[in-house]
Scaffold this motif. Structure first.
Motif, PDB file in Angstrom:
ATOM      1  N   THR A 123       5.991  -0.238   7.979  1.00  0.00           N
ATOM      2  CA  THR A 123       5.715   0.839   6.612  1.00  0.00           C
ATOM      3  C   THR A 123       7.192   1.915   7.245  1.00  0.00           C
ATOM      4  O   THR A 123       7.806   2.063   7.694  1.00  0.00           O
ATOM      5  CB  THR A 123       4.744   1.388   7.458  1.00  0.00           C
ATOM      6  N   LEU A 139       5.738  10.154   0.884  1.00  0.00           N
ATOM      7  CA  LEU A 139       5.526   8.886   0.734  1.00  0.00           C
ATOM      8  C   LEU A 139       5.572   8.153   2.065  1.00  0.00           C
ATOM      9  O   LEU A 139       6.431   7.688   2.235  1.00  0.00           O
ATOM     10  CB  LEU A 139       5.945   8.633  -0.757  1.00  0.00           C
ATOM     11  N   GLU A 140       4.746   6.838   1.853  1.00  0.00           N
ATOM     12  CA  GLU A 140       4.402   5.763   3.042  1.00  0.00           C
ATOM     13  C   GLU A 140       4.321   4.516   2.683  1.00  0.00           C
ATOM     14  O   GLU A 140       3.336   4.884   1.223  1.00  0.00           O
ATOM     15  CB  GLU A 140       3.349   6.669   4.374  1.00  0.00           C
ATOM     16  N   ASN A 175       1.262  -0.747  -0.041  1.00  0.00           N
ATOM     17  CA  ASN A 175      -0.430  -0.214  -0.060  1.00  0.00           C
ATOM     18  C   ASN A 175       0.988   1.140  -0.155  1.00  0.00           C
ATOM     19  O   ASN A 175       1.274   1.367   0.581  1.00  0.00           O
ATOM     20  CB  ASN A 175      -0.778  -0.327   1.579  1.00  0.00           C
ATOM     21  N   LEU A 176       0.785   2.381  -0.717  1.00  0.00           N
ATOM     22  CA  LEU A 176       1.327   3.405  -1.364  1.00  0.00           C
ATOM     23  C   LEU A 176       0.045   4.906  -1.119  1.00  0.00           C
ATOM     24  O   LEU A 176      -0.273   4.952  -0.883  1.00  0.00           O
ATOM     25  CB  LEU A 176       1.823   3.771  -2.210  1.00  0.00           C
ATOM     26  N   THR A 177       0.537   5.635   0.235  1.00  0.00           N
ATOM     27  CA  THR A 177       0.055   6.316   0.536  1.00  0.00           C
ATOM     28  C   THR A 177       0.798   8.617   0.403  1.00  0.00           C
ATOM     29  O   THR A 177       2.462   8.187   0.702  1.00  0.00           O
ATOM     30  CB  THR A 177      -0.278   6.880   2.119  1.00  0.00           C
ATOM     31  N   SER A 231       1.587  12.154   0.697  1.00  0.00           N
ATOM     32  CA  SER A 231       0.569  13.316   1.164  1.00  0.00           C
ATOM     33  C   SER A 231       0.184  14.340   0.149  1.00  0.00           C
ATOM     34  O   SER A 231      -1.136  15.065   0.456  1.00  0.00           O
ATOM     35  CB  SER A 231       1.817  14.648   1.900  1.00  0.00           C
TER      36      SER A 231
END
Length: 972
Positions: free
Chosen positions: A716, A678-679, A663-665, A667
């Protein structure tokens, strides 16, 4: 069948990949006697070669690309060679010995450009009849692709009968291949003065064996595999015959007290053994043997020469019957030509050899065709159904369920399947009364074996097989079977290794090899086969039996010797794993109860080795998951009995790998000058360790190169993408995650970095003034420079720009006069750059004139320059004293570049008398209102005002001269 002399065998290799750069694989077992300069295999001029102490690839260029050969001599070796179409080198050809990939190198000359061909040779190559191999070759295969290491290992442990397809273009198991072997493996003699065993086999005219007059003399040839000898030939030198000679096959004397002369003495028979011995017991005189020739079939090492006849079942009236055995204690004899649908049952006192207790005849109902009985039918013990082919439709196979009710049975149709009546070679599947087929009841191989014959003694039958329970199935060729007796064939039997058919004499049941078609042995049928022949097989208590009969005579019963270890209930649990270990269970038995040892291989690598144990052996091993690869893996059990017989059982186990969850998140997905956070969140269901990398526009972002180290999941990771790493526009951000088994998961998204160009708004050149309002929609600071006709004028230092200035920027710049050519069109350009480094420009092409409050004639000509230099005069002409001149219309035009206010026009009399020669101004012509000063208010740039000028004189006016009209004003 074959003269046991060295030879090469030409084979059809149609189907190999001939494309440049393609790879093909050959794979076989080899027993090399250590003789140099020989080839176990070759294409036209591309081969495997023993030379100069090396073994490997040869391109007919005195080259060997391979390995040292000393360790390969005098033992059975499995060889796999990957041939490359082109110039072979260690990167594109591969050599495996006993399943292990070898490190190869050039041992002699360089390699030439070569390719595989549609014709190949076992025991030599095409470019020469020499280089004939000295050793045994068996179980030969050609593939039209490169085999992996795992596939080589599987092929090595599967001696015969790999499934067709998957790139395999040919499999050769015939004895003729093995007879590429030397004439013998060992030889010795006693009581001799001359002894040359090789010369004995090659037609020497000298004395290769001379007994030196000893009372007892002779010689022996030995082989390391058993031979079925069919003919022995001996001849002596014409002047020195050998008397009182006995010939032995192993310990069996096949001739006694014969005389061998210069003309061949020929012995014909059917003998089995590993040696031929000649013993001379004659008088003490010089006797010789000049040449011997041995003919026969080379059998497998595990061959049991006695398919044992275990008895016969007493006769009863069988007539024209087809034999099918359904139960161990109940034999069913079906009428194939007379009596409608009659079925005869017989029961026996004991399971194997018992006499018939009762026979009963009745009709079986339920056959698909009502006008006749089945032409051929057989029982499949593995699924409990009878399959039948009827006369009316010989190319449809019907599957029936047996309904048993006491001795009265019926059948009910389950399904019908069509059979192709032609095969690729064009052979027709026909026999005496339709298609004849049989099941292999020794092993459940899923096929029906179909016989196509040509109905004449001495002909060749073709054995095919068809996949069971499939429609429109095309028969697969298995082997040719020569010299059987085809007349009135009712049924035949098939086991793992043999097809049971009548021999050419019609008095024996012959055991013909399934893989080579050659007669292994023959057994008398009780009384005689006469005209009809039937055979059927069945299993009982781990053994396989074949029963055969002829016309109105008793049944002959054979037991098929199984002298190898066999496996029961072998399985891996579970059959599909993720990360857990798994269990191999089952048992290994031996009919002769011989002690056995066994090994377990996972993907060709030995994992378990168990030393000798009595039969049966319970198998129970916990095997490690770490030894498996993702996908299908092979678990191979290799059992070895005390006699050296080997059996192999192969299982498949699947190792699955759940894709890592990624999973990529971000901002933000849009930015201008901001950094982006980037998370990366990674989870793996199997808790595999994983590594990852972040790419921006395909270039490494994190880490600087490669991947991170392997990390324990879940985890993470938060990463800041600096704005400077992003380009204006769309940026691709990609994250690759690779687990420890090499499975990759990739996700990508796009970050859009926006930037508006700086603009010069309300820009214009007015007069010699440049006006602009430089703006930036993003509020970025901007620097700029000004060029006229391509030459930088501001800032004055070439190649520089102003400092970055906050926007908006109000530009009011007077163009330098030295950059202007009055009255011409100029290119005026503003080049702007925002603090993101993005450049933009504004360009105009104005006509540049004088800049000021300019006096202009009605013909649009200037009276003076912008600094007061006279360009032309207002010619008033001659005025008579006391009169007034004409009125002259003048324009005052603002070309300053900006608005001018407080504009005042005044006169300067200069040469004229201010009283008698007065210069007058007026805003209007009619009426002309004379004044010495006019106030015009203001003028915009390019705006003009009109005024009028005249000269008023008195009678005292006495002369002329120059006067001025002057103007002043203030910037608005």
């Amino acid at each position: 069948m074959a003269n046991l002399k060295g030879q090469r065998v030409q084979i059809d290799a149609t189907g190999v990949n001939l494309a440049a750069g393609a790879q093909n694989t050959v794979e076989f077992w080899m027993y090399w006697r250590g003789v140099e300069g020989v080839m176990p295999f070759g294409w036209s001029n591309y081969d495997l070669y023993f030379s100069g102490g090396g073994f490997g690839f040869n391109t007919n260029n005195s080259d060997v690309l391979g390995i040292p050969s000393a360790s390969l001599a005098n033992r059975w070796v499995h060889v796999a060679g990957v041939f490359y179409n082109g110039v072979p080198d260690p990167t594109n050809v591969e050599l495996y010995i006993d399943g292990v990939k070898q490190v190869i190198s050039n041992r002699n000359a360089s390699n030439a450009n070569r390719s595989v061909t549609n014709v190949a040779w076992i025991g030599g190559f095409g470019a020469s009849g020499g280089y004939l191999f000295n050793g045994y070759i068996r179980n030969f295969r050609i593939w039209n692709r490169k085999l992996s290491a795992a596939e080589v290992s599987l092929a090595m442990t599967t001696p015969e009968g790999l499934p067709a397809g998957n790139g395999i273009i040919g499999q050769w198991y015939t004895d003729s291949i093995e007879n590429v072997a030397p004439q013998y493996d060992y030889a010795f003699a006693s009581g001799y003065s001359g002894w040359n065993p090789t010369a004995l086999m090659t037609g020497s005219t000298s004395y290769p064996f001379d007994d030196n007059g000893d009372l007892y003399a002779g010689f022996m040839f030995q082989w390391d595999t058993p031979i079925r000898f069919t003919q022995l030939k001996f001849r002596s030198h014409v002047n020195f015959p050998m008397y009182n000679t006995s010939i032995y096959i192993d310990n069996l004397r096949v001739a006694d007290n014969i005389t061998i002369t210069g003309t061949y003495t020929t012995l014909n028979g059917n003998w089995y053994g590993k040696s031929v011995t000649l013993v001379r017991k004659g008088a003490s005189k010089d006797q010789t043997i000049q040449q011997v020739e041995f003919y026969g079939d080379v059998l497998s090492k595990g061959f049991d020469s006695s398919i044992k006849s275990v008895g016969s079942i007493p006769a009863w009236y069988t007539y024209n019957m087809q034999l099918v055995q359904i139960d161990n204690t109940l034999d069913v004899i079906g009428d194939t030509g007379h009596g409608g649908n009659d079925i005869w049952h017989m029961t026996r006192a004991t399971n194997i050899r018992g006499a018939v207790q009762s026979v009963r005849s009745y009709q079986v109902t339920g056959w698909q065709q009502t006008t006749s009985h089945p032409d051929c039918f057989d029982y499949n013990p593995f699924n409990g159904h009878i399959y039948a082919v009827h006369n009316e439709d010989p190319f449809t196979m019907h599957k029936y369920l047996i309904n048993k009710s006491g001795m009265s049975w019926s059948v009910s149709l389950v399904k019908s399947y069509t059979i192709a009546n032609k095969v690729a070679s064009g052979d027709t599947l026909n026999s005496w009364a339709g298609v004849k087929f049989a099941f292999n009841k020794q092993t459940n191989d899923g096929y029906a074996y179909v016989l196509a014959n040509y109905q004449s003694a001495g002909s060749i039958a073709k054995l095919y097989r068809i996949k069971l329970d499939m429609n429109n199935v095309v028969p697969e060729f298995v082997t040719d079977i020569p010299w059987y007796y085809p007349n009135n064939l009712g049924s035949f039997a098939v086991t793992d290794d043999y097809v049971f058919l009548p021999t050419s004499t019609g008095a024996h049941v012959g055991a013909f090899g399934v893989r080579d078609g050659h007669l292994a042995n023959a057994y008398p049928i009780a009384n005689n086969v006469n005209s009809y022949f039937n055979a059927s097989s069945y299993n009982y208590d781990g053994e396989t039996f074949v029963t055969a009969n002829g016309y109105q005579y008793a049944l002959t019963q054979l037991k098929i010797g199984n002298r190898k270890p066999y496996f029961n209930d072998m399985k891996v649990t579970p059959a599909t794993v993720a990360r857990q270990d798994y269990t191999l269970t089952g048992s290994i038995s031996h009919i002769d109860n011989k002690p056995m040892s066994y090994k377990v291989f996972v993907n060709g690598v030995e994992k378990v080795s168990v030393t000798t144990l009595p039969s049966p052996i319970a198998v129970n091993h916990l095997l490690m998951n770490k030894d498996l690869e993702i996908g299908i893996n092979t678990v191979t059990v290799e059992a070895l009995d005390s006699s050296g017989s080997i059996s192999v059982f192969v299982l498949n186990i699947a190792k699955v790998n759940t894709d890592t969850n990624l999973n990529l998140t971000a901002s933000t997905l849009t930015c201008h000058k901001e950094n982006v956070t980037l998370e990366v969140a990674v989870f793996d269901a199997e808790r595999d360790m994983t590594k990852f990398r972040i790419l921006i526009n395909g270039a490494a972002e994190y880490p600087e190169s490669g991947f991170t180290e392997n990390l324990k999941t879940p985890y993470t990771y938060v990463h800041t993408i600096r704005n400077s790493r992003l380009s204006i526009g769309d940026n691709s951000v990609t994250v690759n995650v690779v687990d420890e088994f090499g499975s990759t998961v990739t996700k990508s998204f796009t970050i859009k970095k926006f930037n508006a160009e700086a603009k010069a708004e309300e820009a214009s050149v007015r007069g010699q003034m440049l006006y602009a309002n430089i703006t930036d929609r993003d509020g970025d600071a901007v620097r700029y420079k000004i060029l006229v006709n391509g030459n930088q004028v501001h800032p004055p230092t070439l190649g520089t720009m102003t400092q970055y200035l906050p926007t908006p920027i109000n530009v009011q710049y007077r163009l330098p006069k030295e950059s202007i050519i009055l009255g011409n069109v100029h290119e005026v350009k503003i080049v702007m750059e925002d603090d993101m480094g993005v450049t933009s420009s504004w360009v105009t092409n104005p006509l540049i004139e004088y800049a000021g409050l300019m006096f202009v004639s009605e013909s649009n000509q200037f009276y003076s320059t912008d600094i007061g230099e006279v360009l032309r005069y207002l010619e008033v002409g001659t005025v008579v004293a006391g009169n007034t001149s004409g009125t002259f219309k003048i324009f005052l035009k603002n070309t300053v570049g900006y608005k001018v206010k407080n504009i005042i026009l005044t006169t300067a009399q200069k040469d004229l008398d201010p009283v008698d020669e007065e210069v007058q101004l007026s805003l209007t012509d009619k009426p002309f209102t004379p004044t010495h000063m006019l106030e015009l208010g203001s003028l915009e740039h390019s705006e003009q005002a009109t005024f009028y000028v005249r000269i008023s004189t008195s009678r005292k006016a006495i002369g002329g001269g120059f006067f001025d009209v002057r103007v002043v004003g203030d910037p608005a």
